[in-house]
Design a protein around this motif. Structure first.
Motif, PDB file in Angstrom:
ATOM      1  N   SER A  95     -14.050  10.736   9.245  1.00  0.00           N
ATOM      2  CA  SER A  95     -12.680  11.215   8.422  1.00  0.00           C
ATOM      3  C   SER A  95     -11.580  11.307   9.053  1.00  0.00           C
ATOM      4  O   SER A  95     -10.470  10.799   8.890  1.00  0.00           O
ATOM      5  N   GLU A  96     -11.659  11.925  10.483  1.00  0.00           N
ATOM      6  CA  GLU A  96     -10.330  12.029  11.312  1.00  0.00           C
ATOM      7  C   GLU A  96     -10.044  10.648  12.082  1.00  0.00           C
ATOM      8  O   GLU A  96      -8.964  10.432  12.130  1.00  0.00           O
ATOM      9  N   ALA A  97     -11.016   9.942  12.207  1.00  0.00           N
ATOM     10  CA  ALA A  97     -10.663   8.520  12.682  1.00  0.00           C
ATOM     11  C   ALA A  97      -9.884   7.786  11.599  1.00  0.00           C
ATOM     12  O   ALA A  97      -9.066   7.002  11.923  1.00  0.00           O
ATOM     13  N   LEU A  98     -10.318   7.918  10.473  1.00  0.00           N
ATOM     14  CA  LEU A  98      -9.762   7.220   9.373  1.00  0.00           C
ATOM     15  C   LEU A  98      -8.116   7.702   9.016  1.00  0.00           C
ATOM     16  O   LEU A  98      -7.139   6.952   8.918  1.00  0.00           O
ATOM     17  N   ALA A  99      -8.313   8.986   9.153  1.00  0.00           N
ATOM     18  CA  ALA A  99      -6.918   9.576   9.120  1.00  0.00           C
ATOM     19  C   ALA A  99      -5.813   9.240  10.210  1.00  0.00           C
ATOM     20  O   ALA A  99      -4.651   9.037   9.978  1.00  0.00           O
ATOM     21  N   ASP A 100      -6.349   9.153  11.504  1.00  0.00           N
ATOM     22  CA  ASP A 100      -5.642   8.754  12.418  1.00  0.00           C
ATOM     23  C   ASP A 100      -5.226   7.182  12.237  1.00  0.00           C
ATOM     24  O   ASP A 100      -4.129   6.624  12.528  1.00  0.00           O
TER      25      ASP A 100
ATOM     26  N   VAL B 196       0.864  -1.088  -0.009  1.00  0.00           N
ATOM     27  CA  VAL B 196       0.024  -0.096  -0.060  1.00  0.00           C
ATOM     28  C   VAL B 196       0.910   1.274   0.053  1.00  0.00           C
ATOM     29  O   VAL B 196       1.641   1.371   0.826  1.00  0.00           O
ATOM     30  N   ARG B 197       0.765   2.045  -0.994  1.00  0.00           N
ATOM     31  CA  ARG B 197       1.551   3.174  -1.279  1.00  0.00           C
ATOM     32  C   ARG B 197       0.692   4.191  -0.484  1.00  0.00           C
ATOM     33  O   ARG B 197       1.623   5.427  -0.035  1.00  0.00           O
ATOM     34  N   ALA B 198      -0.509   4.388  -0.319  1.00  0.00           N
ATOM     35  CA  ALA B 198      -1.120   5.713   0.219  1.00  0.00           C
ATOM     36  C   ALA B 198      -2.582   5.327   0.382  1.00  0.00           C
ATOM     37  O   ALA B 198      -3.092   4.496   0.099  1.00  0.00           O
ATOM     38  N   VAL B 199      -3.255   6.301   1.251  1.00  0.00           N
ATOM     39  CA  VAL B 199      -4.580   6.030   1.441  1.00  0.00           C
ATOM     40  C   VAL B 199      -5.126   7.591   1.122  1.00  0.00           C
ATOM     41  O   VAL B 199      -4.560   8.495   1.697  1.00  0.00           O
ATOM     42  N   ALA B 200      -6.317   7.458   0.603  1.00  0.00           N
ATOM     43  CA  ALA B 200      -6.961   8.814   0.118  1.00  0.00           C
ATOM     44  C   ALA B 200      -8.177   8.707   1.110  1.00  0.00           C
ATOM     45  O   ALA B 200      -9.087   7.893   1.188  1.00  0.00           O
ATOM     46  N   ILE B 201      -8.244   9.965   1.652  1.00  0.00           N
ATOM     47  CA  ILE B 201      -9.408  10.237   2.444  1.00  0.00           C
ATOM     48  C   ILE B 201      -9.965  11.528   2.335  1.00  0.00           C
ATOM     49  O   ILE B 201      -9.426  12.388   2.222  1.00  0.00           O
TER      50      ILE B 201
END
Length: 197
Positions: free
Chosen positions: A126-131, A91-96
């Motif tokens: 959104s912030e929970a996923l970013a965390d 996994v290179r990145a996550v888009a949120i």
């Protein structure tokens, strides 16, 4: 069998759940699923549930849901990354998504405004996923749903119409569901894949 690839995970979050789609550069969908982001014993819409309560009780309800959302998001994202790694993918990145409107810090102000209740719910997940992405050590690419088609098209150096064609074709042969959430998550994944070096 599909080969090993670098992928990005696009997330389309809602109150208590999200759609996750992992896409590689070909582009191919390598994984898609629904993530549960909150303990089912708790209210998914914490701010709505808290709106009729005394302020200290309201704050406690929201804190419980925030803690649950953070822990559950970490667990769910870890599962996706683990499953992708099991297929040999990195996994290179996550888009949120970025919440659509800013939320004031004053809880009383939020609880008195129906539009702010919705904005606060969106920000919570959104912030929970970013965390969760940060805890997993994954780079985060933030997007707004309003500009997603144009931003993804720009990242892939194609027109918005071509971007939509790509995303529709991605769903061919996958079966249901391949609706708006899955398409937006896939587009967000492509944006992240072509943004993070």
């Amino acid at each position: 069998m599909l080969g090993v690839a670098e992928v990005a995970i696009g997330l389309r979050d809602h109150s208590g759940w999200a759609v996750a789609v992992a896409v590689s550069a070909e582009p191919l969908v390598r994984d898609r699923r629904r993530l549960e982001l909150c303990d089912p014993a708790l209210p998914r819409q914490a701010f709505h549930a808290a709106s009729g309560l005394p302020i200290e009780q309201a704050r406690e309800v929201i804190i419980q849901v925030e803690r649950s959302a953070t822990a559950t998001s970490e667990k769910e994202l870890r599962h996706v990354v683990h499953d992708l790694a099991g297929q040999g993918h990195r996994v290179r990145a996550v888009a949120i998504s970025v919440p659509t409107s800013s939320v004031p810090h004053d809880l009383s102000t939020i609880l008195r405004s129906h539009p702010l209740l919705h904005a606060a719910e969106g920000e919570l997940y959104s912030e929970a996923l970013a965390d969760a992405a940060q805890a997993a050590g994954l780079p985060i690419v933030r997007f707004t749903t309003k500009n997603l088609v144009g931003d993804a098209a720009s990242a892939l150096d194609c027109s918005p119409a071509t971007m939509m064609e790509i995303v529709v074709k991605l769903g061919h042969g996958l079966g249901a569901p391949w609706a708006k959430d899955q398409k937006e998550a896939a587009m967000a994944a492509l944006l992240a894949l072509h943004t993070v070096g």
